[in-house]
Design an enzyme around this catalytic site. Structure first.
Site, PDB file in Angstrom:
ATOM      1  N   TYR A   1       0.813  -1.213   0.000  1.00 37.27           N
ATOM      2  CA  TYR A   1       0.000   0.000   0.000  1.00 37.27           C
ATOM      3  C   TYR A   1       0.851   1.270   0.000  1.00 37.27           C
ATOM      4  CZ  TYR A   1      -4.635  -2.094   0.289  1.00 37.27           C
ATOM      5  OH  TYR A   1      -5.796  -2.756  -0.006  1.00 37.27           O
TER       6      TYR A   1
ATOM      7  N   ILE B   1      13.015  17.170   0.469  1.00 33.79           N
ATOM      8  CA  ILE B   1      14.313  17.202   1.150  1.00 33.79           C
ATOM      9  C   ILE B   1      15.163  16.007   0.734  1.00 33.79           C
ATOM     10  CG2 ILE B   1      15.434  16.912   3.421  1.00 33.79           C
ATOM     11  CD1 ILE B   1      13.288  18.689   4.592  1.00 33.79           C
TER      12      ILE B   1
ATOM     13  N   THR C   1      -0.756  27.075 -15.991  1.00 38.69           N
ATOM     14  CA  THR C   1       0.672  26.760 -16.155  1.00 38.69           C
ATOM     15  C   THR C   1       1.503  27.110 -14.915  1.00 38.69           C
ATOM     16  OG1 THR C   1       1.256  28.922 -17.042  1.00 38.69           O
ATOM     17  CG2 THR C   1       0.518  27.260 -18.629  1.00 38.69           C
TER      18      THR C   1
ATOM     19  N   CYS D   1       2.824 -18.463  -6.370  1.00 36.34           N
ATOM     20  CA  CYS D   1       3.530 -18.430  -5.091  1.00 36.34           C
ATOM     21  C   CYS D   1       2.587 -18.708  -3.921  1.00 36.34           C
ATOM     22  CB  CYS D   1       4.281 -17.110  -4.947  1.00 36.34           C
ATOM     23  SG  CYS D   1       5.765 -17.331  -3.974  1.00 36.34           S
TER      24      CYS D   1
ATOM     25  N   HIS E   1       7.206 -16.342  -9.976  1.00 38.23           N
ATOM     26  CA  HIS E   1       6.360 -15.225 -10.421  1.00 38.23           C
ATOM     27  C   HIS E   1       6.523 -14.998 -11.922  1.00 38.23           C
ATOM     28  CE1 HIS E   1       5.093 -13.630  -6.473  1.00 38.23           C
ATOM     29  NE2 HIS E   1       6.219 -14.199  -6.061  1.00 38.23           N
TER      30      HIS E   1
ATOM     31  N   GLU F   1       4.695 -13.387 -13.866  1.00 35.82           N
ATOM     32  CA  GLU F   1       4.225 -12.075 -14.307  1.00 35.82           C
ATOM     33  C   GLU F   1       5.368 -11.106 -14.597  1.00 35.82           C
ATOM     34  OE1 GLU F   1       3.844 -13.348 -11.285  1.00 35.82           O
ATOM     35  OE2 GLU F   1       3.887 -11.857  -9.678  1.00 35.82           O
TER      36      GLU F   1
END
Ligand code: GLN
Length: 542
Positions: free
Chosen positions: A54, A147, A187, A379, A504, A506
């Site tokens: 997340y 920063i 802009t 998995c 995996h 993908e």
């Protein structure tokens, strides 16, 4: 001699810097250049491995086993390359390396400082990957003004000075909002963020304006004027239906020829450039017939948590000449509503960690077995399949030792080697491993070869103690590690499409080269669908 294209972001985050940068890379790849990429993440984590999905979406795994930011996935898909793990630089990696050198006595006598030690290390890390490429894209995460970004901006400014202005090209990606009340694009945010960038000593060579709708030429002229870049260097990428259209959009704005001139790249203009890409984009645009695939997981509120899976499904749908509707279904519920499952043509259980949401996954496996729905487990998905299969075959309360270490049937368990590693970060089987396929299995039929390489990210494996019993009950083990010690792929008998893999796949799917497991899975959903009639099926499967 490698040249660099550096991408910074302004105004807001999540405007698609990664896609913009990967699209520039795609355009240059079509000039036959070797293009690599670096993603800089200014956070202190050493890698992305321990981040909650997340926070930054999916953790992408490179072939050499680095857990990285999901943008590396975009680069691999757009550039059709495999990037090494050093393509992801974090503040954590930079500081760790500098402190290790300091402890080693490398800077003896020096006071170790951000400038020059940290900035030198950043440049060293960027240059380290440059050797193999003509062009390296360097994307700086976050927005200018953060920063955490400051030392990186300083290092990148120095890089341009050291390499020369015709070798380093800066692209600033900003957002141009449309104010409904005023009826116009604004802009000012772009002006401010460009000013902020310039205060670090970096003048952008190109400004890419992201917007919801196409912006007018006079707005572009205004940005060129106030931000001190030529009109041709103001590029607009407005929202399009597929991310894979962005290279085409940017090519129309002549990004390729502008970058070529500025970086003094002597390349021939080939009229068929991007033709293959254009055809691929067309094939992904198919609106019907539709197959519905449910992805059952616990991070369903953020699609980025499963981005490579979603992309792989889209690639495979394109290959099958269908549209896939991906439904993210929350498994962290008391019970998944059967009506939701009834609507699906296929179920995919992705990888994951922790027990939360496991119940929903087991329910989905059970449903797929009972109703002959195609199901693909990846998995933790494979773990769920094995657990539920064992439970159905008399191993009451079978489970994975990931969730309970006092089990009668720990059908999924941690290998001895892995048990010795106590630290959370980096304790997994990571990266590409060979896998042998067993003849006359679905897996072998799909890959059409006996040896494959796929990427891993897990601690737990099928427990060999229960292998024989599971085989007796009808589980098919169709893929193994080279030494045949670890189970890599499982299937079951008498089911139209039931396959779980420990790796995996993908991560290796490409828009113009969909992954065979996903292609076969989508084909099975087409065969399963009650809404596609035989006539339609014959046409698309011709
Ligand atoms: N949590 C499981 C393990 O560590 C599965 C990991 C995954 O799905 N990537 O083995």
């Amino acid at each position: 001699m490698t040249k660099y294209i550096i991408i910074t972001g302004g105004v807001v985050s999540s405007i698609g810097k990664g896609i913009t940068s990967a699209s520039i890379g795609r355009i240059l790849r079509d000039y036959d250049l070797k293009v690599g990429a670096v993603k800089i993440d200014p956070y202190l984590n050493w890698d992305s491995g321990t981040l909650n999905p997340y926070q930054h979406g999916e953790v992408f795994v490179t072939y050499d086993g680095m857990e990285t930011d999901l943008d590396l996935g975009h680069y691999e898909r757009f550039l059709d390359v495999e990037l090494p793990g050093i393509s992801n630089i974090t503040t954590g990696k930079v500081y760790k390396s500098v402190i290790e050198k300091e402890r080693n006595g490398d800077f003896l006598g020096d006071c170790v400082q951000i400038i020059p030690h940290i900035t030198d290390e950043v440049k060293r890390m960027i240059r380290k990957i440059s050797g193999n490429y003509d062009i390296v894209l360097v994307e700086l995460g976050g927005t200018v003004g953060d920063i955490e970004s400051q030392p990186f901006l300083e290092a990148l400014r120095q890089l341009r000075n050291e390499e020369g202005h015709d070798k380093v090209f800066f692209v600033h990606v900003t957002y141009v909002p449309y104010l409904k009340a005023a009826g116009e694009f604004k802009t000012k945010p772009t002006q401010h963020s460009t000013k902020e960038l310039r205060s670090t000593g970096i003048n952008p060579d190109m400004i890419v304006c992201r917007s919801e709708k196409k912006i007018d030429e006079n707005i572009k002229a205004k940005i060129a004027h106030f931000c001190d870049v030529p009109f041709d260097a103001v590029i607009n990428t407005y929202d399009v239906s597929s991310i894979y259209e962005v290279p085409l959009l940017m090519d129309k704005e002549n990004v390729g020829s502008y970058v070529r001139t500025k970086l003094k790249l002597n390349l021939d203009e080939d009229s068929s450039r991007l033709d293959n890409w254009r055809n691929m984009v067309e094939s992904l645009k198919k609106e019907d017939p539709i197959v519905k695939v449910g992805v059952i997981g616990k991070y369903t509120k953020l699609e980025d948590a499963y981005i490579s899976i979603k992309e792989a499904l889209l690639h495979a749908a394109g290959e099958n000449k269908v549209k896939v509707e991906v439904k993210f279904i929350n498994s962290d519920v008391n019970s998944i509503d059967k009506k939701i499952l009834d609507e699906l043509d296929g179920i995919l259980i992705p990888g994951g960690f922790g027990e939360r949401g496991l119940g929903g996954k087991l329910e989905a496996v059970d449903y797929a077995i009972e109703n002959n729905v195609p199901i693909f487990g990846i998995c933790l998905g494979l773990h769920s399949m094995v657990i539920q299969f064992a439970r159905r075959n008399g191993m009451k309360d079978a489970n994975s030792s990931e969730f309970d270490d006092n089990l009668k049937y720990p059908v999924i368990d941690m290998m001895e080697e892995q048990k010795k590693v106590k630290k959370m970060g980096g304790s997994m089987r990571l990266g590409s491993y060979d896998c042998k396929l067993v003849k006359n299995t679905l897996a072998h039929d799909i890959y059409k070869q006996s040896l494959i390489k796929e990427r891993h990210r897990h601690r737990f494996e099928v427990n060999n103690e229960f292998k024989e019993q599971l085989i007796k009950d009808g589980l098919i083990l169709s893929g193994f590690s080279l030494d045949e010690f670890l189970v890599e792929i499982i299937e079951i008998k008498d089911h139209p499409w039931f396959l779980g893999c420990q790796f995996h796949p993908e991560f290796k799917s490409r828009p113009s080269n969909a992954h065979p497991l996903f292609v076969s899975f989508i084909k099975a959903t087409v065969n399963y669908s009650h809404e596609i009639d035989n006539n339609q099926r014959n046409i698309i499967q011709k």
